[in-house]
Enzyme design. Sequence first.
Site, PDB file in Angstrom:
ATOM      1  N   SER A   1       0.892  -1.070  -0.101  1.00  0.00           N
ATOM      2  CA  SER A   1      -0.105  -0.132   0.248  1.00  0.00           C
ATOM      3  C   SER A   1       0.799   1.118   0.021  1.00  0.00           C
ATOM      4  O   SER A   1       2.076   1.110   0.154  1.00  0.00           O
ATOM      5  CB  SER A   1      -0.855   0.012   1.315  1.00  0.00           C
ATOM      6  OG  SER A   1      -1.782   0.964   1.067  1.00  0.00           O
TER       7      SER A   1
ATOM      8  N   GLU B   1       2.708  11.604 -10.149  1.00  0.00           N
ATOM      9  CA  GLU B   1       1.743  10.933 -10.927  1.00  0.00           C
ATOM     10  C   GLU B   1       0.490  11.133 -10.575  1.00  0.00           C
ATOM     11  O   GLU B   1       0.520  11.267  -9.124  1.00  0.00           O
ATOM     12  CB  GLU B   1       1.988   9.319 -11.130  1.00  0.00           C
ATOM     13  CG  GLU B   1       3.345   9.114 -11.597  1.00  0.00           C
ATOM     14  CD  GLU B   1       3.848   7.737 -11.751  1.00  0.00           C
ATOM     15  OE1 GLU B   1       3.072   6.894 -12.220  1.00  0.00           O
ATOM     16  OE2 GLU B   1       4.902   7.289 -10.838  1.00  0.00           O
TER      17      GLU B   1
ATOM     18  N   LYS C   1      -2.952  10.030  -8.681  1.00  0.00           N
ATOM     19  CA  LYS C   1      -3.423   8.596  -7.723  1.00  0.00           C
ATOM     20  C   LYS C   1      -5.021   8.601  -8.207  1.00  0.00           C
ATOM     21  O   LYS C   1      -5.688   8.898  -7.960  1.00  0.00           O
ATOM     22  CB  LYS C   1      -3.452   8.997  -6.287  1.00  0.00           C
ATOM     23  CG  LYS C   1      -3.777   8.000  -5.273  1.00  0.00           C
ATOM     24  CD  LYS C   1      -3.765   8.307  -3.905  1.00  0.00           C
ATOM     25  CE  LYS C   1      -3.830   6.916  -3.007  1.00  0.00           C
ATOM     26  NZ  LYS C   1      -5.386   6.435  -3.298  1.00  0.00           N
TER      27      LYS C   1
ATOM     28  N   LYS D   1       7.069   9.405  -5.794  1.00  0.00           N
ATOM     29  CA  LYS D   1       8.054   8.262  -5.704  1.00  0.00           C
ATOM     30  C   LYS D   1       9.581   8.816  -5.957  1.00  0.00           C
ATOM     31  O   LYS D   1       9.732   9.668  -6.870  1.00  0.00           O
ATOM     32  CB  LYS D   1       7.863   7.301  -6.530  1.00  0.00           C
ATOM     33  CG  LYS D   1       6.521   6.553  -6.577  1.00  0.00           C
ATOM     34  CD  LYS D   1       6.266   5.514  -7.620  1.00  0.00           C
ATOM     35  CE  LYS D   1       4.775   5.082  -7.576  1.00  0.00           C
ATOM     36  NZ  LYS D   1       4.442   4.481  -8.854  1.00  0.00           N
TER      37      LYS D   1
ATOM     38  N   LYS E   1      -3.288  13.359  -0.745  1.00  0.00           N
ATOM     39  CA  LYS E   1      -4.584  13.067  -0.578  1.00  0.00           C
ATOM     40  C   LYS E   1      -5.242  14.273  -0.763  1.00  0.00           C
ATOM     41  O   LYS E   1      -5.111  15.450   0.115  1.00  0.00           O
ATOM     42  CB  LYS E   1      -5.454  12.309   0.159  1.00  0.00           C
ATOM     43  CG  LYS E   1      -4.715  10.936  -0.073  1.00  0.00           C
ATOM     44  CD  LYS E   1      -5.506   9.754   0.757  1.00  0.00           C
ATOM     45  CE  LYS E   1      -6.944   9.596  -0.130  1.00  0.00           C
ATOM     46  NZ  LYS E   1      -7.723   8.590   0.429  1.00  0.00           N
TER      47      LYS E   1
ATOM     48  N   CYS F   1     -48.905  20.509  -6.355  1.00  0.00           N
ATOM     49  CA  CYS F   1     -47.913  21.335  -6.401  1.00  0.00           C
ATOM     50  C   CYS F   1     -47.780  21.707  -4.992  1.00  0.00           C
ATOM     51  O   CYS F   1     -48.891  22.293  -4.254  1.00  0.00           O
ATOM     52  CB  CYS F   1     -48.009  22.732  -7.298  1.00  0.00           C
ATOM     53  SG  CYS F   1     -46.800  23.919  -7.058  1.00  0.00           S
TER      54      CYS F   1
ATOM     55  N   CYS G   1     -48.444  25.966  -5.074  1.00  0.00           N
ATOM     56  CA  CYS G   1     -49.847  26.533  -5.429  1.00  0.00           C
ATOM     57  C   CYS G   1     -51.253  25.593  -5.196  1.00  0.00           C
ATOM     58  O   CYS G   1     -52.203  26.027  -5.451  1.00  0.00           O
ATOM     59  CB  CYS G   1     -49.726  27.186  -6.807  1.00  0.00           C
ATOM     60  SG  CYS G   1     -49.754  25.802  -8.066  1.00  0.00           S
TER      61      CYS G   1
ATOM     62  N   CYS H   1     -46.048  20.900 -12.357  1.00  0.00           N
ATOM     63  CA  CYS H   1     -47.206  21.610 -12.023  1.00  0.00           C
ATOM     64  C   CYS H   1     -48.161  21.953 -13.015  1.00  0.00           C
ATOM     65  O   CYS H   1     -47.518  22.328 -13.790  1.00  0.00           O
ATOM     66  CB  CYS H   1     -46.685  22.808 -10.816  1.00  0.00           C
ATOM     67  SG  CYS H   1     -48.087  24.108 -10.718  1.00  0.00           S
TER      68      CYS H   1
ATOM     69  N   CYS I   1     -48.602  29.824 -10.501  1.00  0.00           N
ATOM     70  CA  CYS I   1     -47.962  29.386  -9.663  1.00  0.00           C
ATOM     71  C   CYS I   1     -46.551  30.360  -9.099  1.00  0.00           C
ATOM     72  O   CYS I   1     -45.900  30.603 -10.225  1.00  0.00           O
ATOM     73  CB  CYS I   1     -47.186  27.948  -9.783  1.00  0.00           C
ATOM     74  SG  CYS I   1     -46.314  27.093  -8.682  1.00  0.00           S
TER      75      CYS I   1
END
Length: 649
Positions: free
Chosen positions: A79, A109, A111, A277, A301, A393, A396, A409, A414
């Site tokens: 990891s 690079e 991730k 790296k 990150k 609605c 309204c 609606c 409205c």
Amino acid sequence: MDNYSRMVELVNTLNEYARLYYEQDAPVVSDAEYDKLYDELRKLEETEGYSLKNSPTHRVGGATNKRFEQSKHLKRLYSLDKCQSKEEFNDWYEKIVKSLGYMPELTCEYKFDGLTLNLLYKNGKLVKTTTRGDGVTGEVVTEQVNTIKKLPKEISYKGTIEIQGEGILRLSSFNRYNLTAKEPLKNARNGVAGAIRNLDPKVTAERDLSFFAYNIGYSEMNFSSQAEMHDFLIKEGFEVEGDFELVNSASNAMDYADRTGEKRPNLDYLIDGVVYKINDAALRDELGFTEKFPKWAIAYKYKADEMTTTLRDVEWQVSRSAKLNPIAILEPVDICGVTVSRATLNNYDDIMKKKVRIGDRVFIRRSNDVIPEIMGVAIEGENSISIEKPEICPACGAPVVQYGAFLYCTGDNCAPQAISKMDHFASKDAMDIDGFSEKTAELLYNEKEIRDAVGLMNLQPEDLFGLEGFGDKKIGNLIQSIDKSKNTTLDRFLFAIGIDGIGKKTAKDIVKKFRTLENIMNAQVDELSVIDGIGDILANNIYEFFRDSNRVDFVNKLLGSGIVFKEEEIKTGVFYRLKVVLTGSLPTYKRGEATKMIEDNGGEVASSVSKTVNLVLAGEDAGSKLEKAQSLGIKIINEDEFREMLGIK
């Protein structure tokens, strides 16, 4: 709670999260939430000076799934250690410098955020593919990975070699898959994990995966550096994606992270950080490994753009097109440094497909500064309740109807619709009425019974007397701004009247073709649909708008208020009569700046590549548009050539 008890709790929680993620492809927390608990555990272990036997800090990846054949890697997969601030990265780099006695060259690079894979080639042929598993043993997924179209099944190198990289579900493929999926994928990372760790390769093929190579594990060939490995992977036909750079200082390394962070929202795949790296392989051997990580590499990150939180409620908002939009009310959560308490649920069909209920813990994603979206359910709530489909609605009380995936609606008066339409009509890209806002539209609707843009354009000073916040000066300024806006361009007016689906660029494209409002009003569907970016649905929307007597009357009344269209000068220049597509990230110019420069020099900017396109301006991470342009033989230029065409030194 004492430290020991908290460590036990964290170990049990993290192991359960890992089991669900690795063994069942059913994550219940985001990566950021897992990392936060993991970091807390690691700090407690450092403080106490010991760790529990089953602590995840000893483990790489997760347990393999026994449904698959198991296979040992020729060389262990580790990891990566992680840092989340520039200070933490500088601490790591200073330790390296102190250990070596000088500043080493680093590679930079992307991730990638997918599923780690290990590919074994013998005699130039791909013979086996495995997941990372626990770093020593992985699951054999050769048939699944063989469905990846661009993955080299044969390479020129004939020795035994293991090539490592990431299985990736591009966001374009993710969105395409979700359009027709019975159960949408929650995110692209889980989408690729579920596709590859599936016993049926047909399921894998449906998701149109990619493989991005970034490392060589076991090899009979000696590589002197990461850069040499990178060149080898390119030579053998692997997709490597992203910017590969060499730097000689911590500040240059962080500059790379900042630049990549800016590009991140526009990439067609997920990245959650960058990887550094030491380039020199001999120095790597000198520094070695911990139980879990190489000492010569680290991942920086970014802040999380995905988290989980609880769905408290759903509100239905009415848009200017009468559409009812479901808005999720959330337990507030921090995403990318912003507190998020509301998110979109798109439409009622989407709610049903994602099986979201009030009280559930849900995945929330926020990208490119747009409104956050609920991606799916993380954990079902014990007392969660269904989200009811509204029959009337909420604004309204008029009946609601469903067309396709959306609810509408049916009311003629409205308030939210009318207010939103006036606000849109007056907006900067439409009629550009300075000093007018949604709040003003609401005041006019409620206090002065101004119901639409016609009433707005015919406002007189006396109509505004007594309106809260409006003194003589503000009244004068608004009336002056309304009068000024009446001398406008046809494309602004076309955008302002609110035809469903017409944005400001589409409005410009329509005006370029038809020139006059009369021509647009009389245009047929087939004439409209030939315009770049206008499909059959939008063409039909425009056609039907001008066949509705009420809408035509609305347009005529607006014109009767004194609106006149000024002729736009025909611009000439180096791009005169050229249709240009922009793709990828340019080193210097933002997309909007480049677009304006092309249009100011007589060109037209198109959104997609077709046979009618004359030129493609390509930057970094250009993707599928560049590939299509190459296949059609369209001329492609970079930013330097673009500047040269414009005479910019």
